[in-house]
Design a protein around this motif. Sequence first.
Motif, PDB file in Angstrom:
ATOM      1  N   CYS A 220       4.358  48.950  -3.640  1.00 45.44           N
ATOM      2  CA  CYS A 220       4.005  49.432  -2.229  1.00 45.44           C
ATOM      3  C   CYS A 220       2.794  48.638  -1.650  1.00 45.44           C
ATOM      4  O   CYS A 220       2.111  49.167  -0.508  1.00 45.44           O
ATOM      5  CB  CYS A 220       3.761  50.977  -2.145  1.00 45.44           C
ATOM      6  N   ASN A 221       2.430  47.668  -2.149  1.00 44.25           N
ATOM      7  CA  ASN A 221       1.146  47.051  -1.532  1.00 44.25           C
ATOM      8  C   ASN A 221      -0.268  47.377  -2.109  1.00 44.25           C
ATOM      9  O   ASN A 221      -1.144  46.874  -2.191  1.00 44.25           O
ATOM     10  CB  ASN A 221       1.017  47.276  -0.141  1.00 44.25           C
ATOM     11  N   GLY A 222      -0.014  48.673  -2.705  1.00 46.62           N
ATOM     12  CA  GLY A 222      -1.286  49.289  -3.120  1.00 46.62           C
ATOM     13  C   GLY A 222      -1.844  48.610  -4.220  1.00 46.62           C
ATOM     14  O   GLY A 222      -3.061  48.135  -4.241  1.00 46.62           O
TER      15      GLY A 222
ATOM     16  N   ILE B  12      -3.357  45.003  -2.986  1.00 50.35           N
ATOM     17  CA  ILE B  12      -4.336  44.714  -2.298  1.00 50.35           C
ATOM     18  C   ILE B  12      -5.402  44.852  -3.342  1.00 50.35           C
ATOM     19  O   ILE B  12      -6.577  44.484  -3.121  1.00 50.35           O
ATOM     20  CB  ILE B  12      -4.627  45.604  -0.971  1.00 50.35           C
ATOM     21  N   GLU B  13      -5.389  45.840  -4.402  1.00 48.60           N
ATOM     22  CA  GLU B  13      -6.510  45.960  -5.240  1.00 48.60           C
ATOM     23  C   GLU B  13      -6.718  44.856  -6.076  1.00 48.60           C
ATOM     24  O   GLU B  13      -7.838  44.342  -6.425  1.00 48.60           O
ATOM     25  CB  GLU B  13      -6.219  47.409  -6.459  1.00 48.60           C
TER      26      GLU B  13
ATOM     27  N   LEU C 230      -5.973  41.776  -5.244  1.00 51.66           N
ATOM     28  CA  LEU C 230      -6.885  40.821  -4.234  1.00 51.66           C
ATOM     29  C   LEU C 230      -8.199  41.245  -4.210  1.00 51.66           C
ATOM     30  O   LEU C 230      -9.166  40.115  -3.960  1.00 51.66           O
ATOM     31  CB  LEU C 230      -6.059  40.940  -2.727  1.00 51.66           C
ATOM     32  N   ALA C 231      -8.596  42.658  -4.184  1.00 53.90           N
ATOM     33  CA  ALA C 231      -9.859  43.110  -4.026  1.00 53.90           C
ATOM     34  C   ALA C 231     -10.640  42.579  -5.415  1.00 53.90           C
ATOM     35  O   ALA C 231     -11.834  42.473  -5.206  1.00 53.90           O
ATOM     36  CB  ALA C 231      -9.853  44.483  -4.078  1.00 53.90           C
TER      37      ALA C 231
ATOM     38  N   LEU D 268     -10.876  39.665  -6.435  1.00 57.00           N
ATOM     39  CA  LEU D 268     -11.368  38.309  -6.191  1.00 57.00           C
ATOM     40  C   LEU D 268     -12.548  38.400  -5.253  1.00 57.00           C
ATOM     41  O   LEU D 268     -13.144  37.458  -5.206  1.00 57.00           O
ATOM     42  CB  LEU D 268     -10.365  37.270  -5.452  1.00 57.00           C
TER      43      LEU D 268
ATOM     44  N   PRO E 119      -3.005  53.309  -7.135  1.00 56.79           N
ATOM     45  CA  PRO E 119      -3.423  52.062  -7.933  1.00 56.79           C
ATOM     46  C   PRO E 119      -4.317  52.282  -8.890  1.00 56.79           C
ATOM     47  O   PRO E 119      -5.212  53.048  -8.573  1.00 56.79           O
ATOM     48  CB  PRO E 119      -3.299  51.026  -6.825  1.00 56.79           C
TER      49      PRO E 119
ATOM     50  N   ARG F 178      -7.984  51.292 -10.104  1.00 59.58           N
ATOM     51  CA  ARG F 178      -9.108  50.675  -9.437  1.00 59.58           C
ATOM     52  C   ARG F 178      -9.185  49.293  -9.923  1.00 59.58           C
ATOM     53  O   ARG F 178      -8.891  48.991 -11.054  1.00 59.58           O
ATOM     54  CB  ARG F 178     -10.287  51.526  -9.922  1.00 59.58           C
ATOM     55  N   PRO F 179      -9.799  48.602  -9.174  1.00 58.87           N
ATOM     56  CA  PRO F 179     -10.220  47.181  -9.286  1.00 58.87           C
ATOM     57  C   PRO F 179     -10.800  46.890 -10.802  1.00 58.87           C
ATOM     58  O   PRO F 179     -10.690  46.281 -11.456  1.00 58.87           O
ATOM     59  CB  PRO F 179     -10.938  46.551  -8.280  1.00 58.87           C
TER      60      PRO F 179
END
Lengths: 312, 141, 393, 178
Positions: D35-37, D40-41, D43-44, D46, D133, D135-136
């Motif tokens: 779902c993208n969640g 983006i995490e 990606l976060a 990085l 998702p 957490r990073p």
Amino acid sequence: MNLSLHPLILLLVFPGGLFLMNIGLLYEWADRKLVARFQSRVGPRWFQPFADTVKLLAKEEIIPNGVHKFMFQALPIIALTGALTAALYIPMFGFEAAFSFEGDLIVALYMLSMMTLSIGLAGANTLSRFTIIGATRALTQMFSYEAPFLLALLGPAIAAGTWNIGKINTFTGENIWLILAQPIGFIIAVVGLMGKLELPPFDAPEAETEIVAGALTEYSGRGLALFHIGKNVELVIGLTLVVIFYLGGIANPIEFILKSAGLFLVVSALQSMFARLRIDQTVGLWWRLGALMGLLQLLAIIFGRYLGEILR
Amino acid sequence: MAIGVLFGDLVKAFFTKPATQNYPFTKTIAPERLRGKLVYDPEKCIGCMLCMKDCPSNAIELLTVDKINKRFVMRYHPDRCVFCAQCVQLCRFNCLNMSNSLWEMASTSKEAFEVYYGREEDIAFLLERAAQPGINEPPCE
Amino acid sequence: MTEAKKEKFIVPIGPQHPALKEPGNFEFTVDGEIVTDATVRLGFVHRGIEKACETRNYTQDMYLLERVCGICSHVHATAFVLGVEKLAGVQAPPRAEAIRVLAAELERIHSHLLWFGVAAHEAGFDTLFMYTWRDREVVMDILETLSGSRVHYSVNILGGVKIDIDQKLSDLIKKDMDFLEERTEHYMKVVTTDETFLGRTRGIGTLSRDRAKLLGAVGPTARASGVKRDVRVNAPYSGYKEFPVKMVIDQTGDLEARFVVRLKELYESYRLIREILEKIQPGEISTRIKRKIPEGEVISRVEAPRGELFYFIKSNGTEMPDRVKVRTPSLCNWGTITDVAVGHKLADMPMLLAGIDPCFSCNDRMVEIRSDSQPSQMMNWDGLRKYGIEYYK
Amino acid sequence: MRTDSENYYNQIVNKLKNWARINSPWAIHFNSGSCNGCDIEILATLTPRYDVERLGIKLQGSPRHADVLIATGPVTLQALDRLIRVYEQMPDPKYVIAVGSCALSGGVFDGCYSVIGDLNKVIPVDVYIPGCPPRPEAIIFGVVQLLDSLKKGKKPAKFVVPNDIPDFKLEEKSNGNN
């Protein structure tokens, strides 16, 4: 015995081979670290490029279907050899060049271009569409930056009256820094260097968001590692050339380290300050602005020298 | 029209500490409301099964050991859970809670993702019964 | 690839591609660097959510629909919940509506900042990407402290919200809004003055007002072209009746205008959040709602960060809905890409794609099946009827 | 016959290889219906706050350059053969990290008609990171778990082409055209 071993060591270990590769990897680390710091990050650890290289060398190498196998394997080696050969003609770390003759500047510059040519061929060799576009862009970019970069390096050479890098080094060491006398040439040289090394904003040939990894998309393992090392060696040589030509030459190792570090800082800042240029923007910039300015400056220098001789 | 508008930021970033948290080496404190791993308190549970019914991803299985004495065991699957806290919202007796400290759940094997909550003797009893041949899992309602 | 008379060079982008963090497949036919044709193929993220909704109860559906998209999760849940509440004849308390709007605006900030960073990354401007995402962590922290998760906030329940805000949290949010506003002003300066960046955005992908209307663009993409479409203003819902917003509009319609519109919307969000925190009334945050929803049909529209989000819910009197239809903003905007792409350079494509703030997971609830062996056929109703009669004769 | 010195040399080389592998995991990210969640995490991680480059992790665009496949989302039928293709394009040794509840079990999408659900059914997974998702920090923790298991001498898992999945036939092995 010692005498006959000497050139071999010169070639393979100290300024030529292993040492240069390691220094190249160190430069890559410095580059990544500086960019990371500009982006308010911590950045990689100092041994990162070494680990990357060792890992790549130990990995499986996949040869895709439909490529010329010999070319696929030989091109990385040719690229690296070109870069290493170019290093032989350039005085580094305060030592004299391993080999030197009148006109080695031209040879060194051509050897540096081997890298881009190999990348272009490597891209055209593989069938993937990304690599082909990457190769086209790499070659297009080469044709655009090569002339201004050469013109920018010719300025000091004409001022010094010689085509020998070693002699130019002594000339720039004795006179005022040429960055003051020929500021336009310096700017063109630095920007040309960034174009040559495909650093951002001139990284259109390997633009990740458009064409994955450009011409090297299909390389894995050893081939990729060799290309990486080759690029890093080129970075060392390029920076050294600009330091020799514009920042008052290198007389001793300390001077070398300080001056290259300063130049490195400038290059890294430029890298992280701009958005990527499209390939047509790059070409336009070089030919409309870079080449013209370079030519004007060259004319001014030649005229100045001529005038000086008449006056004398 | 300007070139290099970000120059000021670059200088500032270069001379200040990076924004990076040194995470795996220094632990960070999670916010109070963080929805981490589900924690179950068997003492308070009356077995209404609402949590099971409304769970969007079947992460909760409430197994009945003794319905009259209110002895239940919860089999919880963190790998299925979507951490929506609907079960916590529904539970009228506050026996479910989402921990804000247990969120590092990564594992190299899938066995870690079958968690049993309940009194120890009940879990032992259930596992024993499941291990016996011929008898299937206890019925969950 | 078919061999045409003149050999075509087709560049595929996706489904696995660094420019797209999600799978989607684009094929650009290029002549040198110039794009001459563009097609899009979606469906890699098709998971069958609409069908799955019919087999679960309303509470489970809320969490399922929240996971249609990870970036605008709260908006999806809000749209569904508002629809179900309308069907059930229940009105959430005013404080709950205000908190919903608060979460929606915080989400809009996070989404726009995320988009801004990604768009900068597509332009090869990694430093700007890093800075934006560094500042975005501020709003992510707020959302995490507020709701307990960074992405799927799960703020809504049927009939209200789960979470409440207190004075301490509200002070924290206000302080962070000031910081973000200052940063946004800085980015606005970068976007509108930096020459290298303008070279990638000004005059690229211009979508005229008429064209945008014709193609049915929504959200900031449409507003950048001067189309006045914003559900928050046109048909206020939930807390927006109490806390109105101003519509942000630009006329040029190119990529730069889209940047400007989105950044200006950020200012509006900061203002709205401050206003909500000032004026929020104490009271209940949820009301009870029956498990069985009375029979009926409802349409629910909300403004997601990417544009108008549309929900149709049909209930049949049981615990489960009869039909749920979702139309997401990204789907409406796809048409503009294939329209605008032709004539631009290949290097502009990532920026063009990023320009509409695409969200693939939002789209993929529809599959078009193409047979490889036969060319796809199109029939009108009469033809199909005739075909059916002939076939069974 | 190998002499002792050769053995010793081999040991050193192996140690060096392992050290390099642990310190330079290049990753490729594939979304197989998420779902993208989680994306983006990832990606976060990085970005400046988390900055995984300090651990040597680099996100690569081409599967040929990558060591670690970070896969998110329940595997949809459409993305299935793309996923396998990306996995096969990666050079050995390769590792897989499954991020998010969907990739682990299907999560909320378990039971949807076009979802296989479990990444493990398709390709062998080395590390599972639950969360919706995660957490990073949790993602970084998962990567550290993988690196730890490499330190202990973990071998990459063997890939078997899945046969038990309906509606699925593997396309002929890719020749590199992405």
